[in-house]
Motif scaffolding. Structure first.
Motif, PDB file in Angstrom:
ATOM      1  N   SER A 245       0.858  -1.180   0.000  1.00 36.09           N
ATOM      2  CA  SER A 245       0.000   0.000   0.000  1.00 36.09           C
ATOM      3  C   SER A 245       0.894   1.230   0.000  1.00 36.09           C
ATOM      4  CB  SER A 245      -0.902  -0.015   1.248  1.00 36.09           C
ATOM      5  OG  SER A 245      -1.444   1.262   1.505  1.00 36.09           O
ATOM      6  N   GLY A 246       0.931   1.924  -1.140  1.00 32.52           N
ATOM      7  CA  GLY A 246       1.820   3.067  -1.286  1.00 32.52           C
ATOM      8  C   GLY A 246       1.111   4.375  -0.994  1.00 32.52           C
TER       9      GLY A 246
ATOM     10  N   GLN B 125       1.408   0.221  15.613  1.00 32.72           N
ATOM     11  CA  GLN B 125       0.987  -0.940  16.402  1.00 32.72           C
ATOM     12  C   GLN B 125      -0.535  -1.046  16.516  1.00 32.72           C
ATOM     13  OE1 GLN B 125       3.144  -3.147  17.099  1.00 32.72           O
ATOM     14  NE2 GLN B 125       4.920  -1.880  16.531  1.00 32.72           N
ATOM     15  N   ASN B 126      -1.243   0.059  16.310  1.00 28.05           N
ATOM     16  CA  ASN B 126      -2.700   0.043  16.369  1.00 28.05           C
ATOM     17  C   ASN B 126      -3.343  -0.088  14.991  1.00 28.05           C
ATOM     18  OD1 ASN B 126      -3.167   0.465  19.303  1.00 28.05           O
ATOM     19  ND2 ASN B 126      -1.988   2.325  18.901  1.00 28.05           N
ATOM     20  N   LEU B 127      -2.525  -0.483  14.009  1.00 26.80           N
ATOM     21  CA  LEU B 127      -2.965  -0.833  12.658  1.00 26.80           C
ATOM     22  C   LEU B 127      -3.612   0.316  11.899  1.00 26.80           C
ATOM     23  CD1 LEU B 127      -4.272  -4.501  13.001  1.00 26.80           C
ATOM     24  CD2 LEU B 127      -2.014  -3.674  12.332  1.00 26.80           C
ATOM     25  N   ARG B 128      -3.162   1.535  12.166  1.00 24.34           N
ATOM     26  CA  ARG B 128      -3.483   2.622  11.243  1.00 24.34           C
ATOM     27  C   ARG B 128      -2.725   2.397   9.937  1.00 24.34           C
ATOM     28  NH1 ARG B 128      -7.800   5.206  11.701  1.00 24.34           N
ATOM     29  NH2 ARG B 128      -6.945   7.223  11.038  1.00 24.34           N
TER      30      ARG B 128
ATOM     31  N   ILE C 235      -4.938   3.171   2.494  1.00 26.94           N
ATOM     32  CA  ILE C 235      -5.765   2.087   1.967  1.00 26.94           C
ATOM     33  C   ILE C 235      -5.291   0.728   2.463  1.00 26.94           C
ATOM     34  CG2 ILE C 235      -6.358   3.394  -0.122  1.00 26.94           C
ATOM     35  CD1 ILE C 235      -4.374   1.506  -1.619  1.00 26.94           C
ATOM     36  N   GLY C 236      -4.139   0.678   3.146  1.00 26.13           N
ATOM     37  CA  GLY C 236      -3.553  -0.588   3.554  1.00 26.13           C
ATOM     38  C   GLY C 236      -4.441  -1.449   4.425  1.00 26.13           C
ATOM     39  N   PRO C 237      -4.919  -0.944   5.584  1.00 24.56           N
ATOM     40  CA  PRO C 237      -5.737  -1.793   6.454  1.00 24.56           C
ATOM     41  C   PRO C 237      -6.988  -2.330   5.792  1.00 24.56           C
ATOM     42  CG  PRO C 237      -4.944   0.122   7.662  1.00 24.56           C
ATOM     43  CD  PRO C 237      -4.596   0.350   6.226  1.00 24.56           C
ATOM     44  N   MET C 238      -7.685  -1.507   5.006  1.00 25.33           N
ATOM     45  CA  MET C 238      -8.914  -1.982   4.379  1.00 25.33           C
ATOM     46  C   MET C 238      -8.621  -2.949   3.225  1.00 25.33           C
ATOM     47  SD  MET C 238     -10.041   1.693   2.793  1.00 25.33           S
ATOM     48  CE  MET C 238      -9.632   2.460   4.365  1.00 25.33           C
ATOM     49  N   THR C 239      -7.508  -2.751   2.508  1.00 22.82           N
ATOM     50  CA  THR C 239      -7.138  -3.696   1.456  1.00 22.82           C
ATOM     51  C   THR C 239      -6.812  -5.056   2.058  1.00 22.82           C
ATOM     52  OG1 THR C 239      -6.273  -1.912   0.061  1.00 22.82           O
ATOM     53  CG2 THR C 239      -5.537  -4.145  -0.432  1.00 22.82           C
ATOM     54  N   ALA C 240      -6.077  -5.044   3.166  1.00 24.25           N
ATOM     55  CA  ALA C 240      -5.759  -6.299   3.850  1.00 24.25           C
ATOM     56  C   ALA C 240      -7.032  -7.003   4.304  1.00 24.25           C
ATOM     57  CB  ALA C 240      -4.837  -6.028   5.031  1.00 24.25           C
ATOM     58  N   ALA C 241      -7.983  -6.231   4.865  1.00 25.89           N
ATOM     59  CA  ALA C 241      -9.217  -6.828   5.361  1.00 25.89           C
ATOM     60  C   ALA C 241     -10.097  -7.339   4.221  1.00 25.89           C
ATOM     61  CB  ALA C 241      -9.979  -5.804   6.198  1.00 25.89           C
ATOM     62  N   ARG C 242     -10.133  -6.638   3.093  1.00 27.14           N
ATOM     63  CA  ARG C 242     -10.998  -7.028   1.982  1.00 27.14           C
ATOM     64  C   ARG C 242     -10.479  -8.245   1.231  1.00 27.14           C
ATOM     65  NH1 ARG C 242     -15.169  -6.953   0.419  1.00 27.14           N
ATOM     66  NH2 ARG C 242     -15.316  -5.843  -1.551  1.00 27.14           N
ATOM     67  N   THR C 243      -9.156  -8.424   1.193  1.00 29.00           N
ATOM     68  CA  THR C 243      -8.566  -9.488   0.374  1.00 29.00           C
ATOM     69  C   THR C 243      -7.909 -10.605   1.177  1.00 29.00           C
ATOM     70  OG1 THR C 243      -6.415  -8.391   0.203  1.00 29.00           O
ATOM     71  CG2 THR C 243      -8.091  -7.795  -1.440  1.00 29.00           C
ATOM     72  N   GLY C 244      -7.548 -10.341   2.431  1.00 30.25           N
ATOM     73  CA  GLY C 244      -6.802 -11.318   3.208  1.00 30.25           C
ATOM     74  C   GLY C 244      -5.328 -11.365   2.874  1.00 30.25           C
ATOM     75  N   MET C 245      -4.855 -10.430   2.042  1.00 30.41           N
ATOM     76  CA  MET C 245      -3.428 -10.387   1.700  1.00 30.41           C
ATOM     77  C   MET C 245      -2.631  -9.743   2.826  1.00 30.41           C
ATOM     78  SD  MET C 245      -3.298  -8.877  -2.156  1.00 30.41           S
ATOM     79  CE  MET C 245      -4.436  -9.373  -3.437  1.00 30.41           C
ATOM     80  N   PRO C 246      -1.455 -10.284   3.152  1.00 35.29           N
ATOM     81  CA  PRO C 246      -0.530  -9.498   3.961  1.00 35.29           C
ATOM     82  C   PRO C 246      -0.238  -8.192   3.229  1.00 35.29           C
ATOM     83  CG  PRO C 246       0.269 -11.735   3.725  1.00 35.29           C
ATOM     84  CD  PRO C 246      -0.887 -11.585   2.778  1.00 35.29           C
ATOM     85  N   THR C 247      -0.242  -7.105   3.947  1.00 38.20           N
ATOM     86  CA  THR C 247      -0.102  -5.786   3.325  1.00 38.20           C
ATOM     87  C   THR C 247       0.942  -4.976   4.065  1.00 38.20           C
ATOM     88  OG1 THR C 247      -2.412  -5.821   2.603  1.00 38.20           O
ATOM     89  CG2 THR C 247      -1.335  -3.673   2.689  1.00 38.20           C
TER      90      THR C 247
END
Length: 432
Positions: free
Chosen positions: A307-308, A340-343, A380-392
């Motif tokens: 996520s850039g 650490q709080n996944l922002r 967009i990183g946290p939501m992309t990880a949650a939507r796809t299950g990819m490590p991000t």
């Protein structure tokens, strides 16, 4: 072998930004480059080719996903570079025609976390898109007014209650002057005529202002980039150059470039990172290879996303606003962002993949942590990880003045950022 992206340059970034004043223009600029490199645009409403190979992209409003698939294996994993196309700015209201004290005004509203004071006393143009009636259908028209038609004037210091600065009310203080006289003129009619369409056919619009001062190299050694919208067109440009470098480099995963609109306002839209755009495209890629749901889930399980988004360089005038043990330098290389709080979505798997990519590209890596006593932005990183299950992994290039109408980054960071992303897109072995 290290992956390079020699096509990425600070001058190229400046040209990219100046051609892309809105998210819709970002997608248009990127699509033109993809077309020149043999890509085919696909329509989401049509059935896609079934040979499972080729270079393709889709555009949904101000968002775009591109991929180059040469792998016949249905469950082949993906390497995704994500970015966002939108930036904070001032946008046109639905009833924009105002008048006050003998001035003709255009009603504007802040979009995202715009640093409002930075938009004052600038010559502003306008860009975006119009929805227009075409018989019994609705068409879309890009529009760009690259002329100084709007200006939001600052209050004179003699009239201010506090000479250290004026606190701006986003409802009352950001309307733009565009003429004089007591009778309002139709701003939308003016825009329609500039776009070459009949004003009576305009049904809707998404219009926004942009700073007309061109992007340029500045500083004693011209080693800095001064430009609007570096957040996040700095990543859109570097990601595109990296993606184009990666498509001809053998790798163990399918390279994907995903650019989303609406990140600055939470990404919850039909084309934001919380939408179905990326998962749907990735699943349809697997289907074109002859795979099904099982192969799609297997492909996701072996995929990773970078996520850039741009990162905060340490500000020389405000060093106390930064984590003291994590100084980030301009022209010091790409930045790995951890919260650490996944922002930010970075975990050890994603961090390892990007750190390895930087090493393979021969560029230095910086590690960013936000001060624990200050609220941290997100991506967009946290939501992309949650939507796809990819490590991000959340990454970026360092800059100053984030969310200002005018931002600043290092010229050398453009190439190193693109090189790191190109190496990330072309892993020698797939999987986590």
């Amino acid at each position: 072998m290290p992956v390079s992206s020699t096509a990425a340059s600070a001058a190229g970034l400046c040209a990219f930004i100046d051609e892309s004043p809105s998210p819709f223009h970002v997608c248009h600029t990127v699509a033109q480059d993809l077309d020149e490199h043999g890509f085919t645009r696909l329509d989401e409403t049509s059935v896609w080719p079934t040979d499972g190979r080729g270079r393709h992209y889709v555009v949904r409003g101000g968002s775009l996903v591109a991929w180059a698939d040469h792998d016949p294996e249905a469950a082949a994993p993906f390497r995704v570079v994500g970015a966002h196309t939108d930036s904070p700015n001032l946008r046109v209201k639905q009833h924009p025609d105002l008048s006050a004290a003998g001035w003709q005004l255009v009603g504007l509203e802040p979009y995202g976390g715009a640093w409002l004071n930075s938009w004052l006393d600038r010559e502003l143009g306008l860009s975006g898109r119009l929805s227009v009636r075409e018989g019994n259908t609705v068409g879309q028209r890009l529009v760009r007014v690259n002329e100084p038609i709007l200006r939001v004037p600052q209050l004179a210091i003699h009239l201010s209650e506090d000479r250290r600065g004026v606190t701006l009310d986003p409802q009352r203080h950001v309307n733009a002057i565009w003429g004089v006289g007591s009778e309002p003129r139709s701003f939308i009619a003016y825009v329609a005529e500039h776009a070459g369409v009949d004003p009576d056919t305009v049904l809707g619009w998404e219009l926004m202002t942009h700073d007309l001062d061109p992007s340029r190299l500045v500083g004693r050694d011209r080693d800095l980039v001064s430009a609007p919208r570096l957040d996040n067109q700095g990543t859109c440009y570097a990601g595109l150059r990296a993606f184009l470098a990666a498509i001809d480099t053998p790798g163990a995963a399918v390279p994907v470039l995903a650019m989303f609109d609406h990140e600055e306002v939470g990404s919850q839209s039909d084309r934001g990172a919380q939408s179905d755009l990326l998962p749907t495209v990735l699943e349809r890629i697997v289907l074109t290879r002859g795979g099904g749901r099982a192969e799609y889930l297997a492909a996701l399980a072996g995929s990773i996303c970078a996520s850039g988004d741009m990162a905060h360089a340490t500000h020389p005038n405000y060093p106390d606003r930064h984590e003291p043990a994590h100084r980030i330098e301009i022209n010091g290389g790409p930045v790995l962002k951890v919260n650490q709080n996944l922002r930010y979505a970075t975990d050890a798997t994603g961090a390892g993949a990007f750190a390895l990519a930087c090493d393979q590209a021969g560029v230095p890596l910086q590690r960013y942590v936000h001060r624990a006593d200050l609220p941290c932005g997100s991506t967009i990183g946290p939501m992309t990880a949650a939507r796809t299950g990819m490590p991000t992994v959340d990454v970026g290039a360092p800059q100053l003045a984030m969310h200002s109408a005018r931002e600043l980054m290092g010229a050398a960071d453009v190439g190193s950022y693109a090189a790191a992303l190109a190496a990330f897109l072309t892993p020698e072995t797939a999987g986590r």
